[in-house]
Design an enzyme around this catalytic site. Sequence first.
Site, PDB file in Angstrom:
ATOM      1  N   THR A  27       0.826  -1.220   0.000  1.00  0.00           N
ATOM      2  CA  THR A  27       0.000   0.000   0.000  1.00  0.00           C
ATOM      3  C   THR A  27       0.853   1.260   0.000  1.00  0.00           C
ATOM      4  OG1 THR A  27      -1.480   1.309   1.399  1.00  0.00           O
ATOM      5  CG2 THR A  27      -0.136  -0.287   2.523  1.00  0.00           C
ATOM      6  N   TYR A  64      -1.510   0.013  10.114  1.00  0.00           N
ATOM      7  CA  TYR A  64      -1.805  -0.690   8.859  1.00  0.00           C
ATOM      8  C   TYR A  64      -0.598  -0.579   7.911  1.00  0.00           C
ATOM      9  CZ  TYR A  64      -3.570  -1.283   4.124  1.00  0.00           C
ATOM     10  OH  TYR A  64      -3.702  -1.668   2.816  1.00  0.00           O
TER      11      TYR A  64
END
Length: 327
Positions: free
Chosen positions: A117, A141
Site C-alpha cells: 500500500t 496498517y
Amino acid sequence: MKHVLVTGGAGYIGSHACKALKAAGYVPVTYDNLSTGWQDAVKFGPFEQGDLTDAARLDAVFAKYEPIAVVHFAALSQVSESMQKPALYWRNNVVGSLTLIEAMLKAGCKEIVFSSTCATYGDHDNVVLDENCRQEPINPYGASKRAIEDMLLGFGESDGLRSVVFRYFNVAGADPDGEVGEFHQPETHLVPLMLDAIDGKRDALTIFGTDYETPDGTCIRDYVHVMDLVDAHVLGLNWLQDGKESRAFNLGTGNGFSVREVVNESRIVTNKDVPVVEGARRAGDCTMLVSGSVRAEAELGWRPKRSNMKQMIIDAWRWHQTGHYDQ
Ligand code: UDP
C-alpha cells in the site's frame, strides 16, 4: 493446470483478481477465512476456507493444489481500525504473512505477488511518491505492510523467494460485467459510502477533515480502477514466471482527487444530490497520497484503461444498484 493460490480471493480486490487470472489461463484457488470476504464472490475457481495463521490448513491446501505461485491479498486494511486495534494488524497481517511464507517454502512454492500500500510511505508534505521514497508509515496498517515487504526481501536472500510487491493507491470501481464488486460490512470507504448517501441508504457522507493543507482543505488520493489494478497482478505473476527478480511497483495514475472533487464527480455521474456533512479528521489519514511513478507502465507494460474518475464512479454506481452478495 497452473493453480495459483489467491489469499483473500473472496474480498473486493481478490475476487476481481480471480476473474482476471482465470481469463489469463490460471486456475485461481481462493484461500479466505471469510472474516471480511463473501463466499458468493468466489466464482472463478475452487474455494478453500482457512485462516492465514493456520499453518496445518495451509500445508494441506498447498499439498492438494501444488500452486505455482501465491497472490496474497488477505489482510485487514482499515487505517482507522489499525489505530484503535494495532494488535489485530500485527497478528493478522504480519504473523499471518509469515505463516503463509513458511508454508510456501515448505511446499517449494517460491513466487508471490503481494498487495502492499501507499500507506507504507506515510506523509511526505505534498510530494508525489515514487518507489524510492522513504517508507515511514504513520499508522499500524501501513507499518504492518512495510514489515511484510521487509520479510519478503529477507526470505529472498535466505531462501530464494521472489516477490512482486504492488503498492496500491486508492482502489475504486467494479467489474463492468457485474459479476463481482465492492461490498464491505461495515463499509468504511469513500466511494461506496458516498453512493449509499446518494440513494438514501445513509443520511449523509461525512467528509473527514476540511482543514488539510490542500486547495479545498480535504485529503487528496490517487484512485485506480479495480479492473486495471488486477490486470497488473497478472503481469506481475507473468514477470515472476519469466524468472525475473523481485521488484516493487506503485499502482496509481498520478492524478490526485480531493474528497470534494470525488463528491462533485459523483453528483455529475449520478445526476443526484450528494448529502454531505463536514466532520473532524480521521486519525491516521495522510494529507495527500499520489503516485509519481511510471515504473509499472515502463517495466511491466501496465496500461490502465478505466482509471478515470468518471468511469470508476459509473462502474461503482452500476454495481451499487444491481449487484450484491448474500449476507
Ligand atoms: N473519507 C471521507 N469520508 C468517509 C470515508 C473516507 O471523507 O466516510 C476520506 C478519507 O479521509 C480519505 C479518502 O476519503 O481521505 C479515502 O478514504 P478511504 O477510506 O476510502 O481509503 P483510504 O485512503 O483510507 O485507503
